[in-house]
Write an enzyme that holds these catalytic residues in place. Structure first.
Site, PDB file in Angstrom:
ATOM      1  N   SER A 125       0.838  -1.204   0.000  1.00 32.85           N
ATOM      2  CA  SER A 125       0.000   0.000   0.000  1.00 32.85           C
ATOM      3  C   SER A 125       0.867   1.246   0.000  1.00 32.85           C
ATOM      4  O   SER A 125       1.989   1.237   0.518  1.00 32.85           O
ATOM      5  CB  SER A 125      -0.849  -0.031   1.269  1.00 32.85           C
ATOM      6  N   TYR A 150      -1.025  -0.964  11.122  1.00 32.94           N
ATOM      7  CA  TYR A 150      -1.355  -1.501   9.788  1.00 32.94           C
ATOM      8  C   TYR A 150      -0.253  -1.154   8.788  1.00 32.94           C
ATOM      9  O   TYR A 150       0.257  -2.015   8.072  1.00 32.94           O
ATOM     10  CB  TYR A 150      -2.710  -0.955   9.312  1.00 32.94           C
ATOM     11  N   LYS A 154       2.732  -3.501   6.580  1.00 30.20           N
ATOM     12  CA  LYS A 154       3.041  -3.488   5.145  1.00 30.20           C
ATOM     13  C   LYS A 154       4.537  -3.201   4.935  1.00 30.20           C
ATOM     14  O   LYS A 154       5.174  -3.795   4.062  1.00 30.20           O
ATOM     15  CB  LYS A 154       2.170  -2.460   4.410  1.00 30.20           C
TER      16      LYS A 154
END
Ligand code: UD1
Length: 341
Positions: A125, A150, A154
């Site tokens: 992302s 989060y 990634k």
């Protein structure tokens, strides 16, 4: 050729399954239905008009991952979408996010990378960039500290793959850094299915227009942008799905420059929140009820992708416009709300 798609019943996963099937790949989906529905499988089969293998496996259960790869020795590629993705929830439940997003990645890589040739695509992302200070964002800018657990999963996920690729030449991998995926399949058979209150702009717009929400709150109009609202790079989910196909072929055909590569997936054009609303009003013919409110904590002012690398190296470019995406999102909303699926 058999390909595993983890999280294949989710928003981006399901659209990618369609593109893979259309290209003749045999797809096996693993999904634990934690943020998706088995109904999506039925709809996928309807779109592609053939059977799709599905296994309800929680990838945190290592023995099940081992067993899966023992039973499917002919899998040549993996596209790994399965992950938790709610930024706010990740701040509240960091361990859940580290466990869900990292152990699953490790278990899959442990088993899959035992193969003589392993082609792996990772769902990353633009959140890995953190608070950027150079625009458009190129893949080689040094990453800033992650803004949430989060985002950190990634960043760490990408590092795990990069480190493994350094020592295992049989592993060919690509990380794809998505900007803001929106829209739905043109058949309106699959699309985004937010559970509860949508956190993202476009499902909030369509739910407001259909009457499920009273009013959209626009988070701030005093940013230093052309109309004062934040700028993002919104990309049609079908364009994004097609990029996965191109990336997968690249690793399978061994045409990479190195065995680990990273690509931004965006349109290269930034749009303000008010421009997105205006596109929606144009394609739907409806006036949206919205009001300006305070800024949302943590929002960056502007992000959009530098897409040169994906254009020239991957040979991929987003083709659909913001209007196309808003039209498909609106069609999809009308279909799910009237329950005509
Ligand atoms: C989200 C994710 C981010 C991910 C990115 C791309 C969050 C907090 N962040 O970011 O991790 O990398 O998508 O997939 O989920 N807006 C409103 N009103 C609303 C909702 C949004 O004005 O009700 C505005 C936001 O302030 C922002 C824009 O719309 O300017 C887009 O918001 P959103 O869809 O939540 O995406 P991002 O914040 O870019």
């Amino acid at each position: 050729m058999k390909v595993l798609v983890t999280g294949g019943l989710g928003f981006i996963g399901s659209h990618t399954v369609v593109e893979l099937c259309n290209e003749g790949f045999e797809v096996v989906i693993i999904d634990n239905l934690s943020n998706s529905s088995k109904e999506v499988l039925t709809r996928l089969k309807k779109i592609v008009d053939r059977d799709i293998l599905f296994e309800n496996i929680d990838l945190k259960e290592k023995d099940k991952v081992v067993d899966f790869f023992n039973r499917h020795k002919d899998i040549k590629g993996v596209i790994h979408f399965a992950a938790s993705k709610a930024v706010g929830e990740s701040v509240q439940k960091p361990l859940l996010y580290y466990e869900n997003n990292l152990t699953t990645l490790i278990y899959i890589l442990q088993e899959f990378s035992k193969k003589e040739k392993a082609a792996f695509i990772f769902s990353s992302s633009c959140t890995v960039y953190g608070q950027v200070d150079m625009l458009p964002i190129t893949e080689n800018v040094p990453l800033k500290p992650a803004e949430s657990p989060y985002a950190n999963t990634k960043q760490i996920g990408e590092e795990i793959i990069r480190d493994l690729c350094k020592v295992q030449e049989n592993l060919k991998a690509i990380s794809l850094r998505y900007f803001n995926p929106i829209g739905a399949h043109e058949s309106s058979t699959i699309g985004e299915l937010p559970i509860g209150m949508p956190q993202n702009l476009v499902p909030f717009i369509t739910q407001t227009a259909i009457g499920l929400r009273e009013q959209l709150l626009v988070f701030g109009d005093n940013y230093p942008t052309r109309d004062g609202t934040c700028i993002r790079d919104y990309i049609h989910v079908v364009d994004l799905a097609k990029a996965h196909l191109v990336a997968l072929k690249r690793v399978l055909e061994d045409t990479q420059e190195s065995n680990y590569e990273i690509f931004n997936l965006g349109t290269g054009t930034g749009r303000t929140v008010l421009e997105v609303i205006s596109s929606f009003e144009k394609v739907s013919g409806k006036k949206l009820n919205y009001k300006i409110t305070d800024r949302r904590t943590g929002d960056v002012t502007v992000t959009y992708a530098d897409i040169e690398h994906a254009n020239y190296v991957l040979g991929w470019k987003a083709e659909k416009s913001l209007d196309d995406a808003m039209r498909s999102a609106w069609k999809w909303e009308q279909k799910i709300t009237s329950n005509k699926l």
